[in-house]
Structure formats: structure tokens, C-alpha cells
Scaffold this motif. Structure first.
Motif, PDB file in Angstrom:
ATOM      1  N   ALA A  24       0.817  -1.225   0.000  1.00  0.00           N
ATOM      2  CA  ALA A  24       0.000   0.000   0.000  1.00  0.00           C
ATOM      3  C   ALA A  24       0.844   1.264   0.000  1.00  0.00           C
ATOM      4  CB  ALA A  24      -0.952  -0.012   1.194  1.00  0.00           C
ATOM      5  N   ASP A  25       1.892   1.293   0.808  1.00  0.00           N
ATOM      6  CA  ASP A  25       2.729   2.496   0.873  1.00  0.00           C
ATOM      7  C   ASP A  25       3.372   2.816  -0.473  1.00  0.00           C
ATOM      8  OD1 ASP A  25       2.109   2.905   3.524  1.00  0.00           O
ATOM      9  OD2 ASP A  25       3.978   2.067   4.286  1.00  0.00           O
ATOM     10  N   PHE A  47      -3.535   6.200  -5.951  1.00  0.00           N
ATOM     11  CA  PHE A  47      -4.119   6.475  -4.631  1.00  0.00           C
ATOM     12  C   PHE A  47      -5.250   5.495  -4.346  1.00  0.00           C
ATOM     13  CE2 PHE A  47      -2.502  10.989  -4.685  1.00  0.00           C
ATOM     14  CZ  PHE A  47      -1.755  10.878  -3.529  1.00  0.00           C
ATOM     15  N   ASP A  48      -6.113   5.285  -5.321  1.00  0.00           N
ATOM     16  CA  ASP A  48      -7.247   4.373  -5.110  1.00  0.00           C
ATOM     17  C   ASP A  48      -6.763   2.974  -4.737  1.00  0.00           C
ATOM     18  OD1 ASP A  48      -9.043   6.407  -5.604  1.00  0.00           O
ATOM     19  OD2 ASP A  48      -9.431   5.795  -7.678  1.00  0.00           O
ATOM     20  N   ARG A  49      -5.740   2.498  -5.421  1.00  0.00           N
ATOM     21  CA  ARG A  49      -5.232   1.153  -5.119  1.00  0.00           C
ATOM     22  C   ARG A  49      -4.616   1.111  -3.723  1.00  0.00           C
ATOM     23  NH1 ARG A  49      -2.988  -2.176 -10.084  1.00  0.00           N
ATOM     24  NH2 ARG A  49      -3.113  -3.756  -8.456  1.00  0.00           N
ATOM     25  N   ARG A  52      -7.296   1.537  -0.986  1.00  0.00           N
ATOM     26  CA  ARG A  52      -8.131   0.337  -0.878  1.00  0.00           C
ATOM     27  C   ARG A  52      -7.416  -0.703  -0.002  1.00  0.00           C
ATOM     28  NH1 ARG A  52      -8.562  -1.223  -6.206  1.00  0.00           N
ATOM     29  NH2 ARG A  52      -9.295   0.841  -6.651  1.00  0.00           N
ATOM     30  N   LEU A  53      -6.093  -0.780  -0.150  1.00  0.00           N
ATOM     31  CA  LEU A  53      -5.309  -1.731   0.640  1.00  0.00           C
ATOM     32  C   LEU A  53      -5.124  -1.273   2.080  1.00  0.00           C
ATOM     33  CD1 LEU A  53      -2.596  -2.474  -2.053  1.00  0.00           C
ATOM     34  CD2 LEU A  53      -4.269  -4.119  -1.170  1.00  0.00           C
ATOM     35  N   SER A  58      -3.958   8.065   6.772  1.00  0.00           N
ATOM     36  CA  SER A  58      -4.457   9.444   6.813  1.00  0.00           C
ATOM     37  C   SER A  58      -3.671  10.372   5.892  1.00  0.00           C
ATOM     38  CB  SER A  58      -4.447   9.983   8.239  1.00  0.00           C
ATOM     39  OG  SER A  58      -3.121  10.056   8.738  1.00  0.00           O
ATOM     40  N   LEU A  59      -2.366  10.166   5.793  1.00  0.00           N
ATOM     41  CA  LEU A  59      -1.560  10.999   4.903  1.00  0.00           C
ATOM     42  C   LEU A  59      -1.906  10.715   3.436  1.00  0.00           C
ATOM     43  CD1 LEU A  59       0.583  13.151   4.583  1.00  0.00           C
ATOM     44  CD2 LEU A  59       2.321  11.346   4.716  1.00  0.00           C
ATOM     45  N   GLY A  60      -2.219   9.473   3.136  1.00  0.00           N
ATOM     46  CA  GLY A  60      -2.650   9.125   1.783  1.00  0.00           C
ATOM     47  C   GLY A  60      -3.932   9.849   1.396  1.00  0.00           C
ATOM     48  N   TRP A  61      -4.881   9.899   2.323  1.00  0.00           N
ATOM     49  CA  TRP A  61      -6.136  10.616   2.051  1.00  0.00           C
ATOM     50  C   TRP A  61      -5.884  12.109   1.875  1.00  0.00           C
ATOM     51  CZ3 TRP A  61     -10.270   8.326   0.388  1.00  0.00           C
ATOM     52  CH2 TRP A  61     -10.516   6.995   0.730  1.00  0.00           C
TER      53      TRP A  61
END
Length: 102
Positions: A24-25, A47-49, A52-53, A58-61
Motif C-alpha cells: 500500500a505504501d 491512490f485508489d489502489r 483500498r489496501l 491518513s496521509l494518503g487521504w
């Protein structure tokens, strides 16, 4: 020189993802770099992939919200920032306010 390093980083992310599609990272970090390169469609797919994982990233969002903001997709960006805020990401609330002022 920076573009070459960015391209090398993308190759490295792709290598890592070829070994583990559930990393995911790597998806989120690749997305962030693609966003910086203004390759927004590819960034959002990554980002979606990644999210989803690992939906608790929170930083990804927050970063996904930034890419959406760059495209002036304010309502979609707010949804990402709200998720980041729910997950405790500092700065998400101010990003929500900025989007709502647009």
C-alpha cells in the motif's frame, strides 16, 4: 536532473509493486510523485489502489485530496480531507476550509 531522479523513483516503485501488488505504501508514494509531476489521472488510480489496501492511511487521504484540489475538484477533495481528519491527520481541517471557500 530532478526529472531523471523522479523517473528513477517511478521505476523503483514499479519494481517494488511487481514484487508485491499489496504494498500500500508504494502505491500511495508513487501516487504522490505522479501528482507532483501533474500526472493526475495516474496519481488518482494509484491512490485508489493504495487506499483500498490501507484505508487508514491518513496521509494518503490528505495527499489524494491535494491532487484533487490541484484539479479544482473541490467537493471530491473535501471528501478525502474529511477522511484524513477522521483518521487524525493534522492540517486536514484547514484544507477543508480552503476548499469550501473556493
Amino acid at each position: 536532473m530532478k526529472l531523471k531522479r523522479d523517473q528513477e523513483a517511478l521505476v523503483s516503485y514499479d519494481r517494488a509493486l511487481s514484487l508485491d501488488q499489496h504494498y500500500a505504501d508504494a502505491w500511495v508514494n508513487k501516487a504522490g510523485l505522479l501528482g507532483q509531476l501533474k500526472r493526475y489521472g495516474e496519481a488518482l488510480e494509484c491512490f485508489d489502489r493504495g487506499l483500498r489496501l490501507n484505508p487508514s492511511d491518513s496521509l494518503g487521504w490528505l495527499s489524494k485530496g491535494n491532487v484533487l484540489s490541484e484539479q479544482k475538484l473541490w467537493s471530491d477533495a473535501v471528501l478525502c480531507y474529511e477522511q484524513a481528519r477522521r483518521l487524525g491527520q493534522p492540517g486536514a481541517a484547514s484544507m477543508i476550509s480552503r476548499c469550501r471557500q473556493k
